[in-house]
Scaffold this active site. Structure first.
Site, PDB file in Angstrom:
ATOM      1  N   TYR A 147     -31.339  12.104 -20.936  1.00  0.00           N
ATOM      2  CA  TYR A 147     -30.293  11.076 -20.996  1.00  0.00           C
ATOM      3  C   TYR A 147     -31.689  10.121 -22.069  1.00  0.00           C
ATOM      4  O   TYR A 147     -30.602   9.471 -23.157  1.00  0.00           O
ATOM      5  CB  TYR A 147     -30.586  10.302 -19.654  1.00  0.00           C
ATOM      6  CG  TYR A 147     -29.518  11.096 -19.114  1.00  0.00           C
ATOM      7  CD1 TYR A 147     -27.512  11.526 -19.894  1.00  0.00           C
ATOM      8  CD2 TYR A 147     -29.364  12.286 -17.874  1.00  0.00           C
ATOM      9  CE1 TYR A 147     -27.103  11.895 -19.514  1.00  0.00           C
ATOM     10  CE2 TYR A 147     -28.116  12.986 -17.490  1.00  0.00           C
ATOM     11  CZ  TYR A 147     -26.962  12.744 -17.870  1.00  0.00           C
ATOM     12  OH  TYR A 147     -25.868  13.536 -17.257  1.00  0.00           O
ATOM     13  N   ILE A 166     -20.446   9.536 -22.850  1.00  0.00           N
ATOM     14  CA  ILE A 166     -20.625   8.831 -22.987  1.00  0.00           C
ATOM     15  C   ILE A 166     -21.766   7.402 -23.764  1.00  0.00           C
ATOM     16  O   ILE A 166     -22.613   5.668 -23.154  1.00  0.00           O
ATOM     17  CB  ILE A 166     -22.533   8.895 -21.678  1.00  0.00           C
ATOM     18  CG1 ILE A 166     -22.815   9.627 -22.148  1.00  0.00           C
ATOM     19  CG2 ILE A 166     -21.642   9.131 -20.375  1.00  0.00           C
ATOM     20  CD1 ILE A 166     -24.414  10.125 -21.190  1.00  0.00           C
ATOM     21  N   ASP A 167     -21.084   7.717 -24.738  1.00  0.00           N
ATOM     22  CA  ASP A 167     -21.572   6.839 -25.845  1.00  0.00           C
ATOM     23  C   ASP A 167     -21.278   4.877 -26.027  1.00  0.00           C
ATOM     24  O   ASP A 167     -19.729   5.162 -25.003  1.00  0.00           O
ATOM     25  CB  ASP A 167     -21.979   7.745 -26.841  1.00  0.00           C
ATOM     26  CG  ASP A 167     -20.409   7.263 -27.452  1.00  0.00           C
ATOM     27  OD1 ASP A 167     -19.513   7.170 -27.880  1.00  0.00           O
ATOM     28  OD2 ASP A 167     -20.051   9.284 -27.755  1.00  0.00           O
ATOM     29  N   HIS A 178     -16.264   9.611 -16.998  1.00  0.00           N
ATOM     30  CA  HIS A 178     -18.022   9.622 -17.223  1.00  0.00           C
ATOM     31  C   HIS A 178     -19.018   8.970 -17.051  1.00  0.00           C
ATOM     32  O   HIS A 178     -20.321   9.726 -17.586  1.00  0.00           O
ATOM     33  CB  HIS A 178     -17.498  11.236 -17.390  1.00  0.00           C
ATOM     34  CG  HIS A 178     -17.220  12.609 -17.471  1.00  0.00           C
ATOM     35  ND1 HIS A 178     -16.705  13.416 -18.133  1.00  0.00           N
ATOM     36  CD2 HIS A 178     -16.154  12.492 -16.265  1.00  0.00           C
ATOM     37  CE1 HIS A 178     -15.715  14.407 -18.290  1.00  0.00           C
ATOM     38  NE2 HIS A 178     -15.644  14.056 -17.065  1.00  0.00           N
ATOM     39  N   GLY A 183     -10.940  16.144 -30.028  1.00  0.00           N
ATOM     40  CA  GLY A 183     -12.178  16.681 -29.601  1.00  0.00           C
ATOM     41  C   GLY A 183     -13.354  16.974 -28.259  1.00  0.00           C
ATOM     42  O   GLY A 183     -14.084  16.384 -28.455  1.00  0.00           O
ATOM     43  N   LEU A 221     -10.980  21.007 -34.537  1.00  0.00           N
ATOM     44  CA  LEU A 221     -12.079  21.711 -35.674  1.00  0.00           C
ATOM     45  C   LEU A 221     -11.238  23.225 -35.066  1.00  0.00           C
ATOM     46  O   LEU A 221     -10.885  23.597 -35.922  1.00  0.00           O
ATOM     47  CB  LEU A 221     -13.726  21.681 -35.099  1.00  0.00           C
ATOM     48  CG  LEU A 221     -14.625  20.585 -36.133  1.00  0.00           C
ATOM     49  CD1 LEU A 221     -15.260  20.952 -35.928  1.00  0.00           C
ATOM     50  CD2 LEU A 221     -13.712  20.145 -36.933  1.00  0.00           C
TER      51      LEU A 221
END
Ligand code: BJW
Length: 244
Positions: free
Chosen positions: A54, A93-94, A109, A176, A203
């Site tokens: 992380y 989590i970004d 998450h 995505g 995609l």
């Protein structure tokens, strides 16, 4: 015109910002064993290994080279201009959605930018990497902060709010995500049960693609801005976009 929209995002929406997905070729799970870095048991066995995993992702996010892309920006625009209600539920989590301007956002998450006290469950903004000296200020003795992420076997966050939004939405868009991880992979079933519209942006067709009514195949950064324009112009998705 839609009234309530729920958007679920996964790692694919951040791929064009330079963050690796999990299950694609070259994804994070090619280099790391899930059970070692994404389970409470893995953390109990080797906290330093999990912290390194992380910390490197936290450092990349803060390196100045990772920015929100056109898909994040378009969803923030949708929130700002849509007269109905929009909830973005992200598995990521970004912090690229909030950096693009999204406010009605739920990190189911967890968040890479926070640590959590394992005793009180209080969260703290991460100011330095995870490690033995990065501790909470809520307990005596201070507790080593654990990553504020949801690992396998743990309960995702905000499930009551998410279910409420899914029960009430008239459009569900998944962007995505491979549709392999539950409960997120099952959200489409809830919306189908209510007979509402479901759209997948990916995609390639994902694991549960047959559950979606419409498939928009291509890069999120290309498709989401067009999708947002269709919704904001008051049209129904699927008539103005090349959908199959
Ligand atoms: C692009 C693109 C571009 C690429 N444009 N697209 C048996 C059956 C059913 C369930 C279970 C079971 N056994 C165990 C379970 C439960 C388990 C689970 O789902 N396991 C499965 C593997 C089977 N789930 C859990 O344990 C969860 N908790 C739980 O269920 O609690 C009980 C409960 C039940 C009911 C209600 C409520 C609670 C917890 C799951 C925790 C997941 N944690 C992780 C890691 C932590 C965060 C982190 O480190 O970042 O979360 S795992 C990892 O996968 C991460 C992600 O959020 C998650 C989903 O991945 P995502 O986002 O879909 O990424 P990828 O890589 O898989 O896919 C990327 C996609 O993008 C691809 O499709 C590409 O094609 C696409 N793409 N570029 C558009 N430019």
């Amino acid at each position: 015109m839609y009234q309530h929209i729920v958007v679920l995002t996964g790692a694919g929406i951040s791929a064009e910002s330079g963050l690796r997905t999990f299950r694609d070729q070259d994804g994070l799970w090619e280099e790391h064993h899930i059970e070692d870095v994404a389970t409470p048991e893995g953390y109990a066995k080797d906290a330093e290994l999990v912290e390194r995993f992380y910390n490197s992702r936290w450092q990349q996010l803060n390196s100045g080279s990772v920015e929100p892309n056109a898909a994040h920006v378009a969803l923030a625009k949708l929130e700002a201009e849509f007269p109905g209600q929009l909830l973005v539920v992200t598995q990521n989590i970004d912090n690229l959605h909030e950096r693009a301007g999204s406010k009605r956002l739920l990190h189911m998450h967890g968040e890479l930018t926070k640590g959590r006290c394992p005793r009180s469950q209080q969260t703290f903004t991460l100011r330095e990497p995870y490690g033995p000296n990065n501790c909470c200020t809520c307990c005596i003795p201070a507790q080593r902060l654990r990553p504020h992420v949801v690992w396998f076997g743990e309960m995702p966050l905000g499930m009551d709010k998410i279910h409420q939004a899914l029960d009430n939405c008239d459009l569900f868009i998944a962007i995505g995500t491979s549709g392999t991880v539950y409960p997120a992979a099952g959200f489409v079933d809830i919306v189908n049960h209510h007979g509402k519209q479901t759209v997948e942006v990916n995609l390639m067709p994902a694991d549960r693609h047959s559950q979606f009514q419409y498939h928009l195949t291509g890069k999120a950064g290309d498709i989401v801005p067009k999708l947002v324009e269709v919704i904001l112009s008051g049209n129904v998705v699927g008539t103005d976009l090349a959908a199959s």
